[in-house]
Design a protein around this motif. Structure first.
Motif, PDB file in Angstrom:
ATOM      1  N   ARG A 134       0.829  -1.212   0.000  1.00 25.02           N
ATOM      2  CA  ARG A 134       0.000   0.000   0.000  1.00 25.02           C
ATOM      3  C   ARG A 134       0.866   1.267   0.000  1.00 25.02           C
ATOM      4  N   ALA A 135       1.910   1.266   0.843  1.00 26.35           N
ATOM      5  CA  ALA A 135       2.793   2.440   0.941  1.00 26.35           C
ATOM      6  C   ALA A 135       3.496   2.694  -0.389  1.00 26.35           C
ATOM      7  N   GLU A 136       3.914   1.604  -1.049  1.00 21.24           N
ATOM      8  CA  GLU A 136       4.603   1.767  -2.341  1.00 21.24           C
ATOM      9  C   GLU A 136       3.661   2.319  -3.401  1.00 21.24           C
ATOM     10  N   ALA A 137       2.421   1.828  -3.376  1.00 15.66           N
ATOM     11  CA  ALA A 137       1.442   2.326  -4.342  1.00 15.66           C
ATOM     12  C   ALA A 137       1.194   3.814  -4.123  1.00 15.66           C
ATOM     13  N   GLN A 138       1.030   4.168  -2.852  1.00 10.38           N
ATOM     14  CA  GLN A 138       0.773   5.570  -2.552  1.00 10.38           C
ATOM     15  C   GLN A 138       1.961   6.436  -2.972  1.00 10.38           C
ATOM     16  N   ASN A 139       3.167   5.949  -2.694  1.00  5.32           N
ATOM     17  CA  ASN A 139       4.356   6.720  -3.030  1.00  5.32           C
ATOM     18  C   ASN A 139       4.527   6.869  -4.546  1.00  5.32           C
ATOM     19  N   LEU A 140       4.173   5.810  -5.277  1.00  5.57           N
ATOM     20  CA  LEU A 140       4.249   5.853  -6.744  1.00  5.57           C
ATOM     21  C   LEU A 140       3.397   7.004  -7.287  1.00  5.57           C
ATOM     22  N   VAL A 141       2.205   7.121  -6.731  1.00  6.58           N
ATOM     23  CA  VAL A 141       1.320   8.216  -7.132  1.00  6.58           C
ATOM     24  C   VAL A 141       1.942   9.560  -6.757  1.00  6.58           C
ATOM     25  N   ALA A 142       2.435   9.625  -5.521  1.00  6.90           N
ATOM     26  CA  ALA A 142       3.016  10.882  -5.038  1.00  6.90           C
ATOM     27  C   ALA A 142       4.179  11.330  -5.917  1.00  6.90           C
ATOM     28  N   GLU A 143       5.050  10.373  -6.294  1.00  6.58           N
ATOM     29  CA  GLU A 143       6.223  10.729  -7.101  1.00  6.58           C
ATOM     30  C   GLU A 143       5.806  11.195  -8.499  1.00  6.58           C
ATOM     31  N   ALA A 144       4.763  10.550  -9.048  1.00  2.34           N
ATOM     32  CA  ALA A 144       4.277  10.984 -10.365  1.00  2.34           C
ATOM     33  C   ALA A 144       3.689  12.388 -10.273  1.00  2.34           C
ATOM     34  N   GLN A 145       2.930  12.630  -9.198  1.00  2.00           N
ATOM     35  CA  GLN A 145       2.368  13.972  -8.998  1.00  2.00           C
ATOM     36  C   GLN A 145       3.476  15.017  -8.869  1.00  2.00           C
ATOM     37  N   LEU A 146       4.510  14.647  -8.105  1.00  2.00           N
ATOM     38  CA  LEU A 146       5.627  15.575  -7.904  1.00  2.00           C
ATOM     39  C   LEU A 146       6.297  15.903  -9.239  1.00  2.00           C
ATOM     40  N   SER A 147       6.545  14.870 -10.039  1.00  2.00           N
ATOM     41  CA  SER A 147       7.202  15.086 -11.336  1.00  2.00           C
ATOM     42  C   SER A 147       6.341  15.965 -12.240  1.00  2.00           C
ATOM     43  N   ASN A 148       5.037  15.668 -12.291  1.00  2.00           N
ATOM     44  CA  ASN A 148       4.138  16.460 -13.147  1.00  2.00           C
ATOM     45  C   ASN A 148       4.062  17.911 -12.698  1.00  2.00           C
ATOM     46  N   THR A 149       3.868  18.092 -11.375  1.00  4.02           N
ATOM     47  CA  THR A 149       3.762  19.452 -10.852  1.00  4.02           C
ATOM     48  C   THR A 149       5.066  20.227 -11.057  1.00  4.02           C
ATOM     49  N   THR A 150       6.191  19.566 -10.763  1.00  7.16           N
ATOM     50  CA  THR A 150       7.477  20.252 -10.874  1.00  7.16           C
ATOM     51  C   THR A 150       7.694  20.762 -12.295  1.00  7.16           C
ATOM     52  N   ARG A 151       7.484  19.900 -13.267  1.00  6.63           N
ATOM     53  CA  ARG A 151       7.750  20.301 -14.650  1.00  6.63           C
ATOM     54  C   ARG A 151       6.778  21.383 -15.119  1.00  6.63           C
ATOM     55  N   THR A 152       5.493  21.171 -14.852  1.00  7.21           N
ATOM     56  CA  THR A 152       4.491  22.143 -15.316  1.00  7.21           C
ATOM     57  C   THR A 152       4.676  23.497 -14.648  1.00  7.21           C
ATOM     58  N   LYS A 153       4.862  23.469 -13.328  1.00  8.43           N
ATOM     59  CA  LYS A 153       4.921  24.734 -12.597  1.00  8.43           C
ATOM     60  C   LYS A 153       6.252  25.453 -12.819  1.00  8.43           C
ATOM     61  N   LEU A 154       7.309  24.682 -13.075  1.00 13.03           N
ATOM     62  CA  LEU A 154       8.593  25.327 -13.377  1.00 13.03           C
ATOM     63  C   LEU A 154       8.477  26.122 -14.685  1.00 13.03           C
ATOM     64  N   LYS A 155       7.854  25.499 -15.677  1.00  8.17           N
ATOM     65  CA  LYS A 155       7.632  26.203 -16.954  1.00  8.17           C
ATOM     66  C   LYS A 155       6.766  27.434 -16.750  1.00  8.17           C
ATOM     67  N   GLU A 156       5.672  27.245 -16.009  1.00  4.15           N
ATOM     68  CA  GLU A 156       4.732  28.343 -15.795  1.00  4.15           C
ATOM     69  C   GLU A 156       5.411  29.498 -15.035  1.00  4.15           C
ATOM     70  N   ALA A 157       6.191  29.122 -14.007  1.00  9.80           N
ATOM     71  CA  ALA A 157       6.849  30.154 -13.186  1.00  9.80           C
ATOM     72  C   ALA A 157       7.776  31.011 -14.044  1.00  9.80           C
ATOM     73  N   PHE A 158       8.617  30.365 -14.852  1.00 10.17           N
ATOM     74  CA  PHE A 158       9.585  31.157 -15.616  1.00 10.17           C
ATOM     75  C   PHE A 158       8.978  31.759 -16.878  1.00 10.17           C
TER      76      PHE A 158
END
Lengths: 279, 279
Positions: A134-158
């Motif tokens: 369960r923890a691994e599944a949850q973390n998998l989602v979290a890491e994907a969210q982090l990657s998506n947010t980081t890339r999208t928001k980094l572009k948007e910010a700059f």
């Protein structure tokens, strides 16, 4: 106190927290530069009047209008940087919310290892192994969210940051170029003691310069190419087995356009100084 | 203490003294903005590395180079404003040196009026009237010098100021436009949990952007029209009867080009950051 708050950030979001704090200081510096420029504009106009020289008085007053508007642009720049800073916070918040998920997975992994060494036949092992899945599944989602947010928001910010740099630069160029025209209305050919200067005849010309400046500022439009984004603004989800807490995302608190085209209070407020002077 | 010093200025130079002091604060604000931008550039690069995402790491590092150079331009802007501020000091110094000449003329005029009332037959009246002629001659020279210096140096000061605004703006536009190209190398199409992203393939492209930026900054040349001046840089003189103290003029202490074309450490130092990053 604020340093301590920085240190309380989870490891994962500490670097970006520091950057966001630095950005706050940079924004304050631009605000302060804008304020000082406005004060200098007023002082210049006052000084010019006190010289009792018609040419110096008129031109310094109109240079004052230009400087005040440059200060206003510096302030708008600071406000736009504030928006970009807000977008960076999305990444930081996501980082902070992903940390517990990493920690949890690590904790369960460690517990299993310890138990396997101490009591390899314990029935708790099965429970823990289920928990790990369960923890691994949850973390998998979290890491994907982090990657998506980081890339999208980094572009948007700059996107926002660079559009703000360009807006300030283009408008201040308009102001500076017209200000240079004003300087040519000051006849600085030397007078001999006792001579009187030719009467100042450029009041209408100088007024025209202000009107041209106002017109150019009003006509200004952002020229930046939009930065395309492939992001879908909804949170990253996965099948049924993972429930992810949404309240940390803070997606609603700040709404930003993804393209630089809509950045900034483009014309109306910005040409206020010039308008007032012409009016 | 510094407020007190401002108040000690002769009446005539008080307004400009205050403006020069405000300008000092504005310059400090731009210096501080430049320093903060450099710190943010370093923090951004460091953060990017810590994300362990090749695309984010490479682009944030190169954005960091761009930001550092923007900070450098902010600092060069502050240095150029310092030059303009130096030119304003010429006017202030001239104002301060003209004040005693006005005071002296007034003093002799007052003395004559008083004496004519108290003792109209006094032989001192003739002496004072001779003195008044001398004082008036000296003041006539001083006022002409003040007018010439004020007009010439006001033009020169804002020639420098506006050229500095344009230089910073044009160079920061170069940086911001190339920085926007970098953003397009971040693929932000959403990943599904468990998926791995496509490998990052834009390292050479991103490198090329830095090289293009460097080339554009090197090729930058001032585009401002020179502001013509009719001034003759020598002090205003008159026949033989007026000797004017030159030591207050402070003409030698700062030497400035009258045209904006030579403003600023245009290319070599400014593209330092980008060069180092490409090297």
């Amino acid at each position: 106190m604020s340093t301590f708050r920085g240190l309380q950030q989870p490891e994962l979001s500490r670097k970006l927290s520091r950057l966001i704090k630095n950005e706050n200081s940079a924004i304050s510096a631009h605000e302060s530069a804008g304020r000082e420029r406005a004060a200098i504009a007023a002082a210049l106009s006052e000084w010019g009047e006190s010289t009792e020289d018609d040419a110096v008085s008129d031109i310094s007053d109109k240079l004052g209008v230009m400087l005040a508007e440059m200060g206003e642009q510096e302030d708008i720049f600071a406000q736009n940087l504030e928006d970009y800073r807000g977008v960076l916070k999305h990444i930081r918040n996501m980082e902070a919310s992903v940390q517990p998920s990493r920690d949890q997975r690590q904790k369960v992994t460690d517990e299993i290892a310890k138990l396997k060494y101490k009591d390899p036949t314990s029935t708790r092992l099965t429970t823990l192994e289920h928990e790990l899945v369960r923890a691994e599944a949850q973390n998998l989602v979290a890491e994907a969210q982090l990657s998506n947010t980081t890339r999208t928001k980094l572009k948007e910010a700059f996107d926002l940051h660079t559009a703000a740099v360009i807006e300030r630069a283009e408008k201040q160029i308009i102001l500076a170029r017209h200000a240079r025209r004003l300087l040519n209305f000051i006849d600085d050919s030397p007078v001999v003691p006792g001579d009187t200067r030719k009467a100042y005849e450029h009041e209408m010309d100088a007024r025209q310069v202000l009107e041209d400046t106002e017109a150019d500022l009003r006509a200004w439009e952002p020229s930046v190419e939009p930065i395309p984004s492939s992001s879908v603004e909804a949170p990253t989800r996965v099948n049924h087995h993972a429930q992810v807490a949404e309240e940390e995302h803070d997606e609603e608190s700040v709404t930003h356009a993804t393209s630089g085209v809509t950045v900034g209070n483009a014309v109306p407020s910005s040409s206020k100084q010039v308008e007032e002077a012409v009016a």
